[in-house]
Design an enzyme around this catalytic site. Sequence first.
Site, PDB file in Angstrom:
ATOM      1  N   SER A 145     -10.649  10.728   3.193  1.00 45.19           N
ATOM      2  CA  SER A 145     -11.002  12.014   3.797  1.00 45.19           C
ATOM      3  C   SER A 145      -9.845  12.981   3.655  1.00 45.19           C
ATOM      4  CB  SER A 145     -11.327  11.814   5.282  1.00 45.19           C
ATOM      5  OG  SER A 145     -11.369  13.071   5.948  1.00 45.19           O
ATOM      6  N   TYR A 158      -9.205   9.241  13.404  1.00 45.32           N
ATOM      7  CA  TYR A 158      -9.819   9.256  12.071  1.00 45.32           C
ATOM      8  C   TYR A 158      -8.791   9.658  11.015  1.00 45.32           C
ATOM      9  CZ  TYR A 158     -13.365  10.391   8.497  1.00 45.32           C
ATOM     10  OH  TYR A 158     -14.122  10.460   7.344  1.00 45.32           O
TER      11      TYR A 158
HETATM   12  N1  LIG Z   1     -19.893  12.915   5.724  1.00 51.07           N
HETATM   13  C1  LIG Z   1     -18.726  13.499   5.499  1.00 51.07           C
HETATM   14  O1  LIG Z   1     -18.589  14.726   5.621  1.00 51.07           O
HETATM   15  C2  LIG Z   1     -17.533  12.690   5.079  1.00 51.07           C
HETATM   16  C3  LIG Z   1     -16.386  13.378   4.673  1.00 51.07           C
HETATM   17  C4  LIG Z   1     -15.273  12.656   4.265  1.00 51.07           C
HETATM   18  C5  LIG Z   1     -15.328  11.277   4.246  1.00 51.07           C
HETATM   19  N2  LIG Z   1     -16.453  10.623   4.653  1.00 51.07           N
HETATM   20  C6  LIG Z   1     -16.439   9.158   4.614  1.00 51.07           C
HETATM   21  O2  LIG Z   1     -17.546   8.713   3.863  1.00 51.07           O
HETATM   22  C7  LIG Z   1     -17.896   7.394   4.273  1.00 51.07           C
HETATM   23  C8  LIG Z   1     -19.387   7.320   4.510  1.00 51.07           C
HETATM   24  O3  LIG Z   1     -19.708   8.182   5.579  1.00 51.07           O
HETATM   25  P1  LIG Z   1     -21.121   8.925   5.711  1.00 51.07           P
HETATM   26  O4  LIG Z   1     -20.842  10.360   5.850  1.00 51.07           O
HETATM   27  O5  LIG Z   1     -22.060   8.459   4.667  1.00 51.07           O
HETATM   28  O6  LIG Z   1     -21.540   8.417   7.167  1.00 51.07           O
HETATM   29  P2  LIG Z   1     -22.835   7.655   7.701  1.00 51.07           P
HETATM   30  O7  LIG Z   1     -24.062   8.269   7.146  1.00 51.07           O
HETATM   31  O8  LIG Z   1     -22.644   7.589   9.166  1.00 51.07           O
HETATM   32  O9  LIG Z   1     -22.683   6.207   7.060  1.00 51.07           O
HETATM   33  C9  LIG Z   1     -21.710   5.315   7.506  1.00 51.07           C
HETATM   34  C10 LIG Z   1     -22.019   3.966   6.905  1.00 51.07           C
HETATM   35  O10 LIG Z   1     -21.036   3.021   7.366  1.00 51.07           O
HETATM   36  C11 LIG Z   1     -21.720   1.884   7.889  1.00 51.07           C
HETATM   37  N3  LIG Z   1     -20.937   1.243   8.918  1.00 51.07           N
HETATM   38  C12 LIG Z   1     -20.490   1.786  10.084  1.00 51.07           C
HETATM   39  N4  LIG Z   1     -19.821   0.877  10.790  1.00 51.07           N
HETATM   40  C13 LIG Z   1     -19.857  -0.281  10.087  1.00 51.07           C
HETATM   41  C14 LIG Z   1     -19.356  -1.585  10.282  1.00 51.07           C
HETATM   42  N5  LIG Z   1     -18.656  -1.912  11.378  1.00 51.07           N
HETATM   43  N6  LIG Z   1     -19.586  -2.523   9.337  1.00 51.07           N
HETATM   44  C15 LIG Z   1     -20.272  -2.222   8.212  1.00 51.07           C
HETATM   45  N7  LIG Z   1     -20.773  -0.985   7.954  1.00 51.07           N
HETATM   46  C16 LIG Z   1     -20.567  -0.038   8.879  1.00 51.07           C
HETATM   47  C17 LIG Z   1     -23.043   2.427   8.408  1.00 51.07           C
HETATM   48  O11 LIG Z   1     -24.050   1.437   8.434  1.00 51.07           O
HETATM   49  P3  LIG Z   1     -24.485   0.563   9.718  1.00 51.07           P
HETATM   50  O12 LIG Z   1     -24.464   1.480  10.898  1.00 51.07           O
HETATM   51  O13 LIG Z   1     -25.818   0.077   9.314  1.00 51.07           O
HETATM   52  O14 LIG Z   1     -23.480  -0.528   9.808  1.00 51.07           O
HETATM   53  C18 LIG Z   1     -23.377   3.438   7.326  1.00 51.07           C
HETATM   54  O15 LIG Z   1     -24.001   2.810   6.231  1.00 51.07           O
HETATM   55  C19 LIG Z   1     -17.052   7.094   5.515  1.00 51.07           C
HETATM   56  O16 LIG Z   1     -15.937   6.327   5.156  1.00 51.07           O
HETATM   57  C20 LIG Z   1     -16.592   8.476   5.953  1.00 51.07           C
HETATM   58  O17 LIG Z   1     -15.391   8.423   6.676  1.00 51.07           O
HETATM   59  C21 LIG Z   1     -17.558  11.299   5.055  1.00 51.07           C
END
Ligand SMILES: NC(=O)c1ccc[n+]([C@@H]2O[C@H](COP(=O)([O-])OP(=O)(O)OC[C@H]3O[C@@H](n4cnc5c(N)ncnc54)[C@H](OP(=O)(O)O)[C@@H]3O)[C@@H](O)[C@H]2O)c1
Length: 245
Positions: A145, A158
Site C-alpha cells: 500500500s 495498517y
Molecule cells: N482496496 C484498496 O484500495 C487497497 C489499496 C491498497 C492496498 N490494498 C490491499 O489489497 C489487498 C486486498 O484488499 P481488497 O481491497 O481486495 O480487500 P477485500 O475486498 O476486503 O479483500 C480482502 C481479502 O483478504 C481475505 N482475508 C482477510 N483476512 C484473512 C485471513 N485472516 N486469512 C485469509 N484471508 C483473509 C478476505 O477473505 P476472507 O474474509 O474470506 O478471509 C478477502 O478475500 C489487501 O492486502 C489490501 O491491504 C487494497
Amino acid sequence: MNKQPLAGKVALITGASRGIGKAIALGYAKAGATVCCAARSPDQLNAVVAQIEAAGGRAIASVTDVTDEEAVTQMMATAVRELGGMDILVINAGGSFDHAPVETGDPDGWRRTIDLNLVGAYYCARAAIPHLKAGGGGKIITVGSGLGHKGMVGRSAYACAKAGLWMLTRVLAQELAADGISVNELIPGPVETGMITDDFRTLVVEKEGEWLKRPADVVPLALFLATQPHIGPSAQSFSLMRRDN
Ligand SMILES: NC(=O)c1ccc[n+]([C@@H]2O[C@H](COP(=O)([O-])OP(=O)(O)OC[C@H]3O[C@@H](n4cnc5c(N)ncnc54)[C@H](OP(=O)(O)O)[C@@H]3O)[C@@H](O)[C@H]2O)c1
C-alpha cells in the site's frame, strides 16, 4: 501476443474470495495458470472456483486463515500436492482493524492488523519457499500500500504493517535471488472493494484526485509481475498510484 502466458504455471493467491485477490485469480486463470484460491470464506471461494471452471480454467479452493501458521503450511502442501507444484505466490490477504490516532486507537485492532498483513505474509512466504525452490524458481508478489511508504493519520497499524511488508519483500528478494525467485511489491492504490472507507475515499480519491480503480484494473500489473523472466525485476515496488508513494 501470447494469450496464455501463464500456461503450465501454478499460482496461489491469498485473499482470493473477493476484491483484488479474486480479480487476480480470475486473471491468472484466464492467462492459463492453475490457481489455488485461499481465504476464510468457503462460499465465496467456491464461487470464484466455479467462475474459473465455467470459463474453462482449473482452480481449487483453500479455506485458510493466513494468521494460523499451521493452516498456512497445510494450505501450501495441499496446493502443491493437488496442483503439481508452485510457481507464483500472491500475498494479497489484508485488512485494517484500527482507524484512529495512536493516542486513542485500539491496541487489539493494531495487533490484529499487524498479524494479518505482516505476520500472515511471513507465514505464507516461509511455507512457499521450499516449494518454489523445488520447482527451480518462481515469483512472490506482495500486495502493499502507498500508506506503507508514506503513512496516514489514523492508520498507524495498517501503514506499519505494510511498511513491514515492503521490507519483508526486499529481504526475501535478497535471500532468494540465487534461487531464481523474484519478490516484488504491487501497490494497487485505491480500489473499489470492501476495504475502502468513507474517510479514505473523501481524502485520497476526492481531495487528492487519485484514480479509484475496479479490482480488474489491478490485473495487468499482477500479470506483468508474474510473467517477467528469471533475470527480471526483484526487490522492487510497482505502483498504480498517480502520486508519489
Ligand atoms: N482496496 C484498496 O484500495 C487497497 C489499496 C491498497 C492496498 N490494498 C490491499 O489489497 C489487498 C486486498 O484488499 P481488497 O481491497 O481486495 O480487500 P477485500 O475486498 O476486503 O479483500 C480482502 C481479502 O483478504 C481475505 N482475508 C482477510 N483476512 C484473512 C485471513 N485472516 N486469512 C485469509 N484471508 C483473509 C478476505 O477473505 P476472507 O474474509 O474470506 O478471509 C478477502 O478475500 C489487501 O492486502 C489490501 O491491504 C487494497
